[in-house]
Each structure stands twice: as C-alpha cells, then as structure tokens.
Write a protein that holds these residues in place. Structure first.
Motif, PDB file in Angstrom:
ATOM      1  N   GLY A   1       0.787  -1.227   0.000  1.00  0.00           N
ATOM      2  CA  GLY A   1       0.000   0.000   0.000  1.00  0.00           C
ATOM      3  C   GLY A   1       0.819   1.277   0.000  1.00  0.00           C
ATOM      4  O   GLY A   1       0.460   2.250  -0.671  1.00  0.00           O
ATOM      5  N   SER A   2       1.936   1.320   0.738  1.00  0.00           N
ATOM      6  CA  SER A   2       2.672   2.583   0.788  1.00  0.00           C
ATOM      7  C   SER A   2       3.453   2.795  -0.512  1.00  0.00           C
ATOM      8  O   SER A   2       3.729   3.928  -0.884  1.00  0.00           O
ATOM      9  CB  SER A   2       3.583   2.654   2.021  1.00  0.00           C
ATOM     10  OG  SER A   2       4.690   1.834   1.870  1.00  0.00           O
ATOM     11  N   SER A   3       3.747   1.718  -1.231  1.00  0.00           N
ATOM     12  CA  SER A   3       4.432   1.861  -2.530  1.00  0.00           C
ATOM     13  C   SER A   3       3.536   2.518  -3.580  1.00  0.00           C
ATOM     14  O   SER A   3       4.030   3.078  -4.552  1.00  0.00           O
ATOM     15  CB  SER A   3       4.883   0.493  -3.058  1.00  0.00           C
ATOM     16  OG  SER A   3       5.738  -0.138  -2.145  1.00  0.00           O
ATOM     17  N   VAL A   4       2.214   2.407  -3.399  1.00  0.00           N
ATOM     18  CA  VAL A   4       1.275   3.020  -4.347  1.00  0.00           C
ATOM     19  C   VAL A   4       0.385   4.033  -3.622  1.00  0.00           C
ATOM     20  O   VAL A   4      -0.770   4.227  -3.970  1.00  0.00           O
ATOM     21  CB  VAL A   4       0.399   1.948  -5.052  1.00  0.00           C
ATOM     22  CG1 VAL A   4       1.240   1.086  -5.968  1.00  0.00           C
ATOM     23  CG2 VAL A   4      -0.341   1.073  -4.034  1.00  0.00           C
TER      24      VAL A   4
ATOM     25  N   VAL B   1      -1.151  -6.088  -6.247  1.00  0.00           N
ATOM     26  CA  VAL B   1      -1.081  -4.770  -5.636  1.00  0.00           C
ATOM     27  C   VAL B   1      -2.059  -4.669  -4.463  1.00  0.00           C
ATOM     28  O   VAL B   1      -3.129  -5.277  -4.466  1.00  0.00           O
ATOM     29  CB  VAL B   1      -1.320  -3.673  -6.707  1.00  0.00           C
ATOM     30  CG1 VAL B   1      -2.758  -3.665  -7.198  1.00  0.00           C
ATOM     31  CG2 VAL B   1      -0.929  -2.303  -6.205  1.00  0.00           C
ATOM     32  N   SER B   2      -1.658  -3.916  -3.443  1.00  0.00           N
ATOM     33  CA  SER B   2      -2.513  -3.669  -2.273  1.00  0.00           C
ATOM     34  C   SER B   2      -3.298  -2.379  -2.469  1.00  0.00           C
ATOM     35  O   SER B   2      -3.089  -1.665  -3.436  1.00  0.00           O
ATOM     36  CB  SER B   2      -1.648  -3.527  -1.013  1.00  0.00           C
ATOM     37  OG  SER B   2      -0.886  -4.674  -0.786  1.00  0.00           O
ATOM     38  N   ALA B   3      -4.154  -2.085  -1.520  1.00  0.00           N
ATOM     39  CA  ALA B   3      -4.903  -0.823  -1.551  1.00  0.00           C
ATOM     40  C   ALA B   3      -3.953   0.336  -1.305  1.00  0.00           C
ATOM     41  O   ALA B   3      -2.948   0.200  -0.599  1.00  0.00           O
ATOM     42  CB  ALA B   3      -5.998  -0.851  -0.486  1.00  0.00           C
ATOM     43  N   MET B   4      -4.264   1.483  -1.901  1.00  0.00           N
ATOM     44  CA  MET B   4      -3.416   2.662  -1.764  1.00  0.00           C
ATOM     45  C   MET B   4      -3.358   3.140  -0.323  1.00  0.00           C
ATOM     46  O   MET B   4      -4.393   3.332   0.312  1.00  0.00           O
ATOM     47  CB  MET B   4      -3.985   3.817  -2.596  1.00  0.00           C
ATOM     48  CG  MET B   4      -3.917   3.616  -4.076  1.00  0.00           C
ATOM     49  SD  MET B   4      -4.840   4.922  -4.973  1.00  0.00           S
ATOM     50  CE  MET B   4      -3.714   6.322  -4.805  1.00  0.00           C
TER      51      MET B   4
ATOM     52  N   THR C   1     -12.819  -3.250  -2.166  1.00  0.00           N
ATOM     53  CA  THR C   1     -12.817  -2.170  -3.169  1.00  0.00           C
ATOM     54  C   THR C   1     -11.467  -1.449  -3.182  1.00  0.00           C
ATOM     55  O   THR C   1     -11.095  -0.886  -4.201  1.00  0.00           O
ATOM     56  CB  THR C   1     -13.918  -1.121  -2.891  1.00  0.00           C
ATOM     57  OG1 THR C   1     -13.682  -0.501  -1.627  1.00  0.00           O
ATOM     58  CG2 THR C   1     -15.296  -1.751  -2.893  1.00  0.00           C
ATOM     59  N   GLY C   2     -10.768  -1.460  -2.062  1.00  0.00           N
ATOM     60  CA  GLY C   2      -9.488  -0.737  -1.980  1.00  0.00           C
ATOM     61  C   GLY C   2      -8.489  -1.215  -3.018  1.00  0.00           C
ATOM     62  O   GLY C   2      -7.888  -0.428  -3.746  1.00  0.00           O
ATOM     63  N   GLU C   3      -8.321  -2.524  -3.138  1.00  0.00           N
ATOM     64  CA  GLU C   3      -7.395  -3.077  -4.132  1.00  0.00           C
ATOM     65  C   GLU C   3      -7.921  -2.879  -5.548  1.00  0.00           C
ATOM     66  O   GLU C   3      -7.160  -2.746  -6.489  1.00  0.00           O
ATOM     67  CB  GLU C   3      -7.173  -4.571  -3.893  1.00  0.00           C
ATOM     68  CG  GLU C   3      -6.191  -4.887  -2.778  1.00  0.00           C
ATOM     69  CD  GLU C   3      -6.789  -4.669  -1.416  1.00  0.00           C
ATOM     70  OE1 GLU C   3      -8.032  -4.680  -1.287  1.00  0.00           O
ATOM     71  OE2 GLU C   3      -6.015  -4.448  -0.464  1.00  0.00           O
ATOM     72  N   GLN C   4      -9.252  -2.902  -5.665  1.00  0.00           N
ATOM     73  CA  GLN C   4      -9.827  -2.752  -7.005  1.00  0.00           C
ATOM     74  C   GLN C   4      -9.517  -1.357  -7.563  1.00  0.00           C
ATOM     75  O   GLN C   4      -9.224  -1.198  -8.748  1.00  0.00           O
ATOM     76  CB  GLN C   4     -11.333  -3.022  -6.956  1.00  0.00           C
ATOM     77  CG  GLN C   4     -11.937  -3.216  -8.336  1.00  0.00           C
ATOM     78  CD  GLN C   4     -13.369  -3.726  -8.283  1.00  0.00           C
ATOM     79  OE1 GLN C   4     -13.750  -4.475  -7.374  1.00  0.00           O
ATOM     80  NE2 GLN C   4     -14.168  -3.331  -9.252  1.00  0.00           N
ATOM     81  N   VAL C   5      -9.540  -0.369  -6.682  1.00  0.00           N
ATOM     82  CA  VAL C   5      -9.176   0.992  -7.106  1.00  0.00           C
ATOM     83  C   VAL C   5      -7.701   1.029  -7.519  1.00  0.00           C
ATOM     84  O   VAL C   5      -7.357   1.523  -8.594  1.00  0.00           O
ATOM     85  CB  VAL C   5      -9.442   2.005  -5.962  1.00  0.00           C
ATOM     86  CG1 VAL C   5      -8.775   3.340  -6.257  1.00  0.00           C
ATOM     87  CG2 VAL C   5     -10.937   2.187  -5.748  1.00  0.00           C
ATOM     88  N   SER C   6      -6.819   0.481  -6.684  1.00  0.00           N
ATOM     89  CA  SER C   6      -5.396   0.624  -7.004  1.00  0.00           C
ATOM     90  C   SER C   6      -5.007  -0.190  -8.225  1.00  0.00           C
ATOM     91  O   SER C   6      -4.187   0.248  -9.028  1.00  0.00           O
ATOM     92  CB  SER C   6      -4.511   0.310  -5.792  1.00  0.00           C
ATOM     93  OG  SER C   6      -4.740  -0.957  -5.294  1.00  0.00           O
ATOM     94  N   MET C   7      -5.603  -1.358  -8.422  1.00  0.00           N
ATOM     95  CA  MET C   7      -5.230  -2.160  -9.595  1.00  0.00           C
ATOM     96  C   MET C   7      -5.670  -1.472 -10.886  1.00  0.00           C
ATOM     97  O   MET C   7      -4.952  -1.484 -11.888  1.00  0.00           O
ATOM     98  CB  MET C   7      -5.785  -3.581  -9.512  1.00  0.00           C
ATOM     99  CG  MET C   7      -7.251  -3.670  -9.824  1.00  0.00           C
ATOM    100  SD  MET C   7      -7.952  -5.288  -9.492  1.00  0.00           S
ATOM    101  CE  MET C   7      -9.459  -5.113 -10.468  1.00  0.00           C
ATOM    102  N   ALA C   8      -6.858  -0.838 -10.866  1.00  0.00           N
ATOM    103  CA  ALA C   8      -7.334  -0.151 -12.071  1.00  0.00           C
ATOM    104  C   ALA C   8      -6.421   1.028 -12.390  1.00  0.00           C
ATOM    105  O   ALA C   8      -6.024   1.233 -13.539  1.00  0.00           O
ATOM    106  CB  ALA C   8      -8.781   0.319 -11.873  1.00  0.00           C
TER     107      ALA C   8
ATOM    108  N   ILE D   1       0.648  -6.984 -19.472  1.00  0.00           N
ATOM    109  CA  ILE D   1       1.059  -7.005 -18.075  1.00  0.00           C
ATOM    110  C   ILE D   1      -0.232  -7.166 -17.273  1.00  0.00           C
ATOM    111  O   ILE D   1      -1.182  -6.407 -17.467  1.00  0.00           O
ATOM    112  CB  ILE D   1       1.781  -5.697 -17.685  1.00  0.00           C
ATOM    113  CG1 ILE D   1       3.098  -5.575 -18.456  1.00  0.00           C
ATOM    114  CG2 ILE D   1       2.018  -5.637 -16.183  1.00  0.00           C
ATOM    115  CD1 ILE D   1       3.823  -4.257 -18.255  1.00  0.00           C
ATOM    116  N   VAL D   2      -0.274  -8.167 -16.410  1.00  0.00           N
ATOM    117  CA  VAL D   2      -1.511  -8.456 -15.678  1.00  0.00           C
ATOM    118  C   VAL D   2      -1.401  -7.917 -14.253  1.00  0.00           C
ATOM    119  O   VAL D   2      -0.413  -8.180 -13.577  1.00  0.00           O
ATOM    120  CB  VAL D   2      -1.795  -9.974 -15.658  1.00  0.00           C
ATOM    121  CG1 VAL D   2      -3.025 -10.269 -14.814  1.00  0.00           C
ATOM    122  CG2 VAL D   2      -1.980 -10.489 -17.072  1.00  0.00           C
ATOM    123  N   ILE D   3      -2.407  -7.161 -13.840  1.00  0.00           N
ATOM    124  CA  ILE D   3      -2.451  -6.644 -12.471  1.00  0.00           C
ATOM    125  C   ILE D   3      -3.553  -7.385 -11.724  1.00  0.00           C
ATOM    126  O   ILE D   3      -4.684  -7.448 -12.200  1.00  0.00           O
ATOM    127  CB  ILE D   3      -2.803  -5.134 -12.433  1.00  0.00           C
ATOM    128  CG1 ILE D   3      -2.133  -4.376 -13.556  1.00  0.00           C
ATOM    129  CG2 ILE D   3      -2.502  -4.531 -11.073  1.00  0.00           C
ATOM    130  CD1 ILE D   3      -0.669  -4.223 -13.434  1.00  0.00           C
TER     131      ILE D   3
END
Lengths: 418, 418
Positions: free
Chosen positions: B10-13, B40-43, B73-80, B131-133
């Motif tokens: 999360g802190s990386s993104v 990826v984790s949530a932002m 939803t947190g990860e869904q936002v960051s992956m998109a 590239i797959v997220i």
C-alpha cells in the motif's frame, strides 16, 4: 405481501447519516410486510473523486475497461455500508455486486446495455428473508469483465431487476417529491402529478426533466414495470408511472419541459440532389452526434436551406463534420446559433385535441417571442425559442394549459443522474 | 524470458506519483524481457478510511461478509489505476479482481485461506502480451462470495499466484531494502542478508520482523516459490528467500528478532492432576488466544506453578478465561506481567553448533539482565527479558554473533502489512 424494488441515488446516501436514514426507510418498508430488494448508487461525490484520481494518472482519455473497474467500486462501497446500516437496525441484509446479482451486459465499457439478468442469487436471498442490496450502474459481460451502464444506470438496474424478479412495484427514491408539471424552480405553482403514463414520462425524461433516466423508462414500458418516483427525504406519495394513467378532467397537457442544451445549425444553399440530407446525417451519426428537430425550407434556384438542432455540447464537433463534407455536398455555407432553448408540452391526450397546438402558438406569440422551429409528435409538441424568454414562456404555458395550483411546489436540489 | 510476479504494498502506491513510479518499475522489468504479473494492495490509507466509514455506520463489530465487500474495493481501485499508469507508459495492461483471477478461498470472511487458484484468465492475458495486475488480499468462495485474506494477505496472494502460474520468481517490493540481521532502527550496523532459507525467514517473520507475512512464507516453502524481498524505492538487490541458502563462512546465527507484544501469565498452586494444563490451554484456544512459551516449575506439596506468554493484546481476555475456570482447576492464584519482550536468535546452522546457546546466555548475563523464560527450536532460541534493556541486549547479541558491518543500514518507515 409485495415484492418491492427500491432505488436510492447517490445524494440520498451521501454520508453516514443519510445512509442510516435510508436504512430506516427500507426497514420500515420491510416491516410493513413487504419483501425489499434495494438498488443503490455510489455515495455523493465518490464517482467524481474516482474520476479525479484517474486524471492524476492518465493524461488523455482513460481506458474504458479500467475506468469501469475503478468506478464500479463506488457502488460496492455504498451497498456494503447500507447492508451494515440495515443490520444495525435488526433486519438481516446481504449485498451483491452487479455480477453477483446476475446483471449481464454487452461488452461496451462505460455505457454497457443489460442483455440478460440471472437473479437466482437475489431471489434465493429474498426467499430466505434477507433484505437484498444490489449495486446499481454495473454489470458483467458473459466473459466475466466488469462493465458500467453509463448515465442513469442505477435507474435502469432497478427497473430491469424489478422486471426480472417480477416485482410488484419499483420505487425510485430521489431528491424531489415526484414528477412535476414543469420545473418548480421556474414555475412556483407547478403541480406534482399523481400519475403519468410511460410515453409521457419518456417525453419528459428525454426533454430534460432529469428525475428518471429515459433508458429506465423505456425498460419499464417494455416490461410493464409499475414505477413510482418519490422523495427519499419525505413520506409524501410520489408520482406513479404506468401504462394507462387516469385522465384528469380537462387536463390534456400533463407537463411542460424545457431543454437549455440546444444549438441550431443551418446549412445554406444545398444543391438539390437526391440523398444530400442522408449524407449529412449519416456523417453526423458516425461521430455519435444525435440530431433532434430538422426543418427544410423550400427550394429556390435549385438549392435548399435546412436547419437542425443538436446538443450544445456536440455543436463544435458537428460543425467540423459538416465542414469536412462541404466539397462532397457542395453547399454554400453552414452557420450555427446558440442561446436557444426548446420548450415542449407533453400529454397523451393531445392527439385527439386539435386546439392544443394553437394554444401553444398563441401563448408564445402573445409574449412577443418568435418561434424558430417546431416539432410535433402524438404526445408532445416542441418549439425552439430564444433562451432569454424561457421562464416567461414556461410560466405562461403552464397557466394556459390549466396546470397551476395554489400549493407551492417542493423544490429539490439538482436531480441525481446515475 | 522469465515469468515474474511482482508485489507492491500500500505505501508503494500511496499516491498518484508513487503509482506512476511503480508503473515505470514494472514497465522496465517487462522491457528487460520478462513477462510480469503484478499483485497490488490498496493505496496508502484507503483501508483505514474504509474502516472509519464503517464505524460511522455500525456501533459494534461490523458484519464480516459486508466488511469484505467494503474493503475489497481498496485493491480494485489501485489495480485499475496501476493498469492505467502502465498503459500511459505504452505497455498493454489489464487488471483483475481476486475473483476474476481465480483466487478461490474458504468462506471465513476477513481471514479467508486460499483453497484453490484457477489462473486461466491470468495466464491467457500474459500469453497475449499484457502485463496483468491482480488485486491482492482478496478472493472468492466456491459460492461466489467475496472474501479477504486478512493481514499480510497481499503477500500470500503474490506467492500463491506465483506457485499457480509456475513463475520463476516472486518479488516482494516493500519500503525496506531487504531482510536485515536485526532491526536497523535498533542496531545501526545491522546487515542486509543476501540470502536466507524459508525456515529462517519463517522464524524471523513470526518473531516480529514485519517485512513478509508468515503465511506467505509458509506458502512459498510449501510450493518452493523463490522469493526476493526488495525496496520499491531503490534498485538495490534485495534478500533472496529460498530452500537452501548459502551458508556464509562463520555465520551461524542469521538474524536477531524481537517482539515487544509479550505478556506473561503465571498460574500458581495448581493441584497436581492429569490433564490440568490441557484444560487451561483448550479453554484459551477456544477463545482464539495463542500461547507461546510455556514453562512449568517443579511440583512442591502436590501443587505446581506454571507460566506462559501471550500477546499483550490478548492478556486481559486470557486472564478472564483463566478466572472462569479457577474453580474447575482449583489453582491458588493467577498473576500477569507486562513490560516484557522476547529476543530471539535465528539460524539454520544452530542445531549443529552447541556453543550458540551458551553465547546467548553469557551475553545477556554480562549486561546484568535476567532471563525470565527460555524457549528453543532447531533454528531459533528465544529469551524473555525485561523490556527496558531490549536495545542493549539486541546490540550486544548482534556483535557477539559477528553480524556487525561497517555499512550503516537503510532504515525504512514502518513496514507494510497487507
């Protein structure tokens, strides 16, 4: 025991307190002996916030597939919180995303259309006694991709789901009390309609009364879903939308709508040749530009003039398209006009009351306003006039068609559109 | 051409700029000739913000199913957004939620375990050159319910996915440079390890070095997934975690870990009878309280004393459980102590080096610190001591086992844990 679909828009669940109020409303409805399925939009500004976030990442147009992935989280947040708020009040609730609720769409990201609904999970949960919350505005392709339905999508979700589960009623909760005879912000004595038929609603919706999305009304008409539009902030009876609305004594015109988003484009000196108009309009259609009223003048010296209206937001693009085919068509010039509005009267009884059109012309003329364009259908009649006299014209028509009441209308905030 | 799983916490993104930097990192890796799958984790604070939102709605514990709906939803936002950021750099990217990526879990909401992975969609997209997220931390039950994996979940997603798609390497990007011989905030000359074996990593992870979640390490060991832990902010080589790490000359102890979250409970005067301890520990287990070190004293006058450690956060509940069975067990009294810490030395070579334990005791004793409890395993040895001398003890042990270097260690912020 009735099966009811209740739809709440984004401003109805804009914060935790409103969310709790909506939950109480739903629980009341359930405890009155109904079984409730709820469709909910994203909270307040969530969608705009997510769009802002994407603009920090992407310079141009964001990829539609990933935008759908992003935006669909908005409803997922609100449906989960609403389910929690309902459980907090002692009723059992379960939330489902669009894909979980079986909303199947075509693969057109950001404006997908519902192609099928497989509501087994929803029906099973209802039968088990749960209040079911479904995310509006979203679905899934046959291929498992997440899609969104575009503007007005949550209304469409609600109506389509109501049709699929054979609900007895679909209630659209919004920030106004119902459908009004015209915009209460313009005409203080606008009256709330008790009933309206689908076709009338469709005309009003298309004409800019932003309470119900046209696509949702079409869906309701097609599947004969009884709708009611009512306020989420009061318990007032709303407006019922159904196939045959009771005709009120002496009321031929049901409502007066207007659209400020109108521009006129005139193409002058078009050489008379077969298929010229078709070329123009297919070029515009190819760019996704909708044309509304079209008027052609008589032919003079082998050349004709014609005019049509487009949304103001499409005007510049439309002019570019037309310029690009000038040599092919061979017209003399194209000009555009802004500062126009379209005023429309709507009523299913119009077709059998020939005096209705005359009243409209007379009323507008008496105000000294000139009518630029006219268009009629079985249940509506529209005039394009200069924008600066819009309010006077709407008020005068409202009075002329006997729509005024003594009761001051409830004026809501801007209507919700998702 | 290698197939690589890259995991970003999360802190990386945490914001748009970091997101773009991560995207550039991924695109570099892809252009080096690898095929990349990203977890990826949530932002940043998204998860905490969502939890706060739920607290505004729910007074007690929120329903776990709806919490999973909300938090996923947190990860869904960051992956998109990450997919958009990668496309912005000219590479093709596609994002998948946990359910779309085929992460099947058991139905234990908020701490689900992965039971199966059906990565067909991921593999197909990789083969098509995307590239797959993939959203970390989440999955779906066989029944179509959304679940989350609990703390450290994104690490587990990455490792499990790497195993399922037979990746050549799983890279865990975090805010530290790798695994250190001890906490660089305590010992400035802590050294970054080049390699470490799964078992050592497992001990270090369990002992509070919060870089990699223990469950992810277990998974990696079980499926023999080669891991590397490295910084998302630098290009330094990280620490490789694999089955057989190269033994460095003369280094028996690999690292020194500590855990400040330790409380000791002593039950005094327990009548000697078969099965007394089992009763205590099964009562605690029933409440989900993990017991760590257990020490029993000799029997005196037909009664024994024994002590054990629990997480400080479980201490009060543990004391309640014990009080509730006092009459059944018939012990004299139970007392608890806080302000304790557990210091551990870890190294796969310890078992064949008998002098290691003696060095630990001597080093601690020379500082005048008393050892309250001791526990040993094949690859670690732990001592419970008073909290106030922790830093001195860690530094002295670090020197005693020859771990000091001249290079000052990179000190990151608090490690990520999702």
């Amino acid at each position: 025991m009735s099966l009811i679909v209740m739809k709440f828009g984004g401003s109805s669940v804009g914060d935790a307190d409103r969310m709790k109020r909506v939950a109480a409303r739903i629980v009341d409805r359930q405890r009155q002996g109904n079984r409730c399925v709820v469709v909910v939009s994203a909270m307040g500004d969530t969608t705009d916030d997510l769009i802002d976030l994407s603009k920090q990442i992407v310079s141009g147009a964001p990829p539609a597939r990933e935008m759908d992935m992003l935006l669909s989280t908005g409803e997922q947040v609100s449906m989960a919180l609403l389910a929690m708020a309902i459980r907090e009040l002692g009723e059992s609730a379960v939330s489902y995303t669009g894909w979980q609720a079986g909303m199947i769409t075509d693969p057109v990201h950001s404006k997908a259309r519902i192609t099928d609904i497989r509501p087994d999970r929803v029906i099973k949960s209802v039968e088990e006694g749960h209040i079911v919350i479904v995310a509006g505005f979203q679905g899934m392709t046959e291929d498992g991709q997440i899609t969104t339905l575009g503007r007005g999508g949550s209304d469409t979700t609600a109506v389509a789901l109501a049709a699929a589960i054979k609900a007895d009623l679909c209630e659209i909760y919004t920030d106004v009390d119902g459908i009004y005879s015209t915009d209460p912000r313009v005409v203080k004595v606008a009256r709330k309609l008790n009933e309206i038929c689908y076709d009338e609603m469709l005309e009003l919706a298309n004409l800019g009364a932003a309470v119900l999305h046209p696509r949702a009304v079409e869906y309701a008409k097609h599947y004969q879903v009884p709708l009611v539009v009512r306020s989420s902030f009061s318990t007032n009876e709303g407006t019922y939308v159904k196939e045959e609305a009771v005709m009120e004594q002496g009321v031929v015109v049901k409502g007066i709508a207007y659209d400020k988003n109108v521009s006129r484009i005139s193409i002058l000196g078009v050489p008379e040749k077969v298929g010229q108009l078709a070329k123009v309009f297919s070029a515009l259609a190819k760019e996704g530009i909708d044309v509304d009223i079209i008027v052609q003048s008589g032919v003079k010296d082998g050349a004709a003039d014609f005019s049509f209206t487009v949304s103001s937001s499409d005007k510049d693009r439309a002019m570019e398209v037309i310029a690009s085919i000038q040599s092919e068509i061979g017209f003399r010039e194209a000009v555009s006009e802004v500062n126009l509005v379209k005023v429309s009267i709507v009523g299913a009884g119009m077709v059998s009351n020939p005096g209705v059109a005359a009243t409209m012309f007379e009323t507008i003329s008496e105000l000294g306003v000139s009518i630029n364009m006219v268009s009629t259908s079985e249940i509506k009649m529209s005039c394009v006039i200069d924008a600066d006299r819009l309010n006077d014209v709407v008020r005068a028509l409202h009075t002329a068609y006997g729509l005024d009441t003594d009761v001051q209308a409830f004026v809501g905030g801007p209507a919700e559109r998702r």
